[in-house]
Design a protein around this motif. Structure first.
Motif, PDB file in Angstrom:
ATOM      1  N   PHE A 128      95.870  48.794   6.788  1.00 12.32           N
ATOM      2  CA  PHE A 128      97.244  48.334   6.029  1.00 12.32           C
ATOM      3  C   PHE A 128      97.262  48.472   4.379  1.00 12.32           C
ATOM      4  O   PHE A 128      98.247  48.716   3.873  1.00 12.32           O
ATOM      5  N   ALA A 129      96.064  48.426   4.049  1.00 14.47           N
ATOM      6  CA  ALA A 129      96.179  48.711   2.511  1.00 14.47           C
ATOM      7  C   ALA A 129      96.576  49.846   1.901  1.00 14.47           C
ATOM      8  O   ALA A 129      96.884  50.328   0.870  1.00 14.47           O
ATOM      9  N   LYS A 130      96.497  51.056   2.870  1.00 15.62           N
ATOM     10  CA  LYS A 130      96.979  52.281   2.528  1.00 15.62           C
ATOM     11  C   LYS A 130      98.438  52.773   3.200  1.00 15.62           C
ATOM     12  O   LYS A 130      98.960  53.641   3.279  1.00 15.62           O
ATOM     13  N   ASN A 131      99.033  51.649   3.646  1.00 13.08           N
ATOM     14  CA  ASN A 131     100.516  51.740   4.296  1.00 13.08           C
ATOM     15  C   ASN A 131     101.308  52.725   3.385  1.00 13.08           C
ATOM     16  O   ASN A 131     101.831  53.527   3.735  1.00 13.08           O
ATOM     17  N   GLU A 132     101.300  52.149   2.266  1.00 13.14           N
ATOM     18  CA  GLU A 132     102.385  52.986   1.276  1.00 13.14           C
ATOM     19  C   GLU A 132     102.296  54.262   1.134  1.00 13.14           C
ATOM     20  O   GLU A 132     103.036  55.212   1.388  1.00 13.14           O
ATOM     21  N   LYS A 137     106.103  53.319   3.248  1.00 12.93           N
ATOM     22  CA  LYS A 137     106.765  51.907   3.140  1.00 12.93           C
ATOM     23  C   LYS A 137     105.338  51.055   3.267  1.00 12.93           C
ATOM     24  O   LYS A 137     104.459  51.249   3.427  1.00 12.93           O
ATOM     25  N   SER A 138     105.872  49.674   2.772  1.00  6.38           N
ATOM     26  CA  SER A 138     105.097  48.717   3.023  1.00  6.38           C
ATOM     27  C   SER A 138     105.709  47.369   3.978  1.00  6.38           C
ATOM     28  O   SER A 138     106.899  47.689   4.256  1.00  6.38           O
ATOM     29  N   GLY A 139     104.888  46.549   4.292  1.00  2.45           N
ATOM     30  CA  GLY A 139     105.416  45.234   4.989  1.00  2.45           C
ATOM     31  C   GLY A 139     105.515  45.512   6.309  1.00  2.45           C
ATOM     32  O   GLY A 139     106.034  44.643   7.099  1.00  2.45           O
ATOM     33  N   GLU A 141     102.487  45.051   8.424  1.00  7.62           N
ATOM     34  CA  GLU A 141     101.184  44.838   8.849  1.00  7.62           C
ATOM     35  C   GLU A 141     101.265  43.748  10.132  1.00  7.62           C
ATOM     36  O   GLU A 141     100.728  44.172  11.146  1.00  7.62           O
TER      37      GLU A 141
END
Ligand code: SF4
Length: 231
Positions: A128-132, A137-139, A141
């Protein structure tokens, strides 16, 4: 349903089955390494989609030659009417494999509970910490965590899979991915191919050498029952 493409036959996209592939239009992620970037926008001209009557005609003529249909994208779970669409495929005596990025656990739960799927392939793209950087995109999780748990608890055949990209994934990233899917049955490592990527900068990099894929396999094997490298 917005169907943007159709592949008559695949021997590799549905494990141990002969299948046709349906490509749906629209995705809620923006992975820089996406090989189907034309499928990301949700809006397109109606004339760019395959009319559904044409699609059913195709399936009707194809059903004796295939075991099932792979529904991929884009992100298929964003499609209005996906449940009825899959029911209709099932009623033609065909199995369904769903490819998903895991962002829609509510719909996934309905499909699982109604026993409409034969196989699920869910991408585990990033910790999750590297989603961007990895999914653009983020969010996601919570939804991704829910989808992982739903799939792990289900009795349906499944695989988790990760496309590994040299500028985005390394041993630490893979270890964190392993922790996310700890206790799962099957994971496929897929090497990045520098072809037709959303981010054209990635066309300049080389895929991972086989030794690196083996290293990733051994890391993931600490968490997952069976790990494969998909060529
Ligand atoms: S790789 Fe899959 S999840 Fe990512 S943008 Fe492309 S279609 Fe969407």
């Amino acid at each position: 349903m917005k169907v943007a493409g159709l592949q008559k036959t695949t021997l590799i996209d549905y494990p141990e089955k002969i299948a046709s592939i349906i490509f749906t239009q629209g995705c809620n992620m923006k992975c820089p390494y996406c090989h189907n970037p034309s499928l990301i926008p949700s809006a397109k001209d109606e004339q760019d989609f395959i009319p559904l009557d044409q699609l059913w005609h195709f399936i009707d003529h194809r059903k004796e030659l295939i075991d099932g249909i792979v529904i991929t994208g884009g992100e298929p779970t964003l499609q209005q009417g996906l449940i009825d669409f899959i029911k209709k495929i099932n009623s033609n005596d065909l199995k369904v494999k769903l490819d998903t990025n895991g962002s829609n656990p509510n719909l996934l739960a309905k499909l699982i509970n109604q026993e409409l799927l034969d196989y699920i392939a869910m991408d585990i793209k990033a910790p999750f910490a590297k989603n961007e950087p990895i999914i653009g995109k983020s969010g996601f999780e919570k939804s991704i965590s829910k989808s992982i748990e739903l799939i792990k608890k289900s009795t349906i055949n499944y695989e988790f899979r990760t496309t590994v990209v040299p500028t985005l994934h390394d041993a630490k990233t893979i270890d964190k991915i392993g922790k996310l899917i700890n206790g799962s049955k099957r994971h496929y490592i897929q090497n990045f191919r520098p072809k037709n990527t959303l981010d054209s900068e990635l066309l300049k990099i080389k895929e991972f050498p086989p030794a690196k894929l083996k290293e990733f396999k051994s890391i993931l094997s600490k968490y997952v029952e069976r790990v494969f490298i998909r060529n």
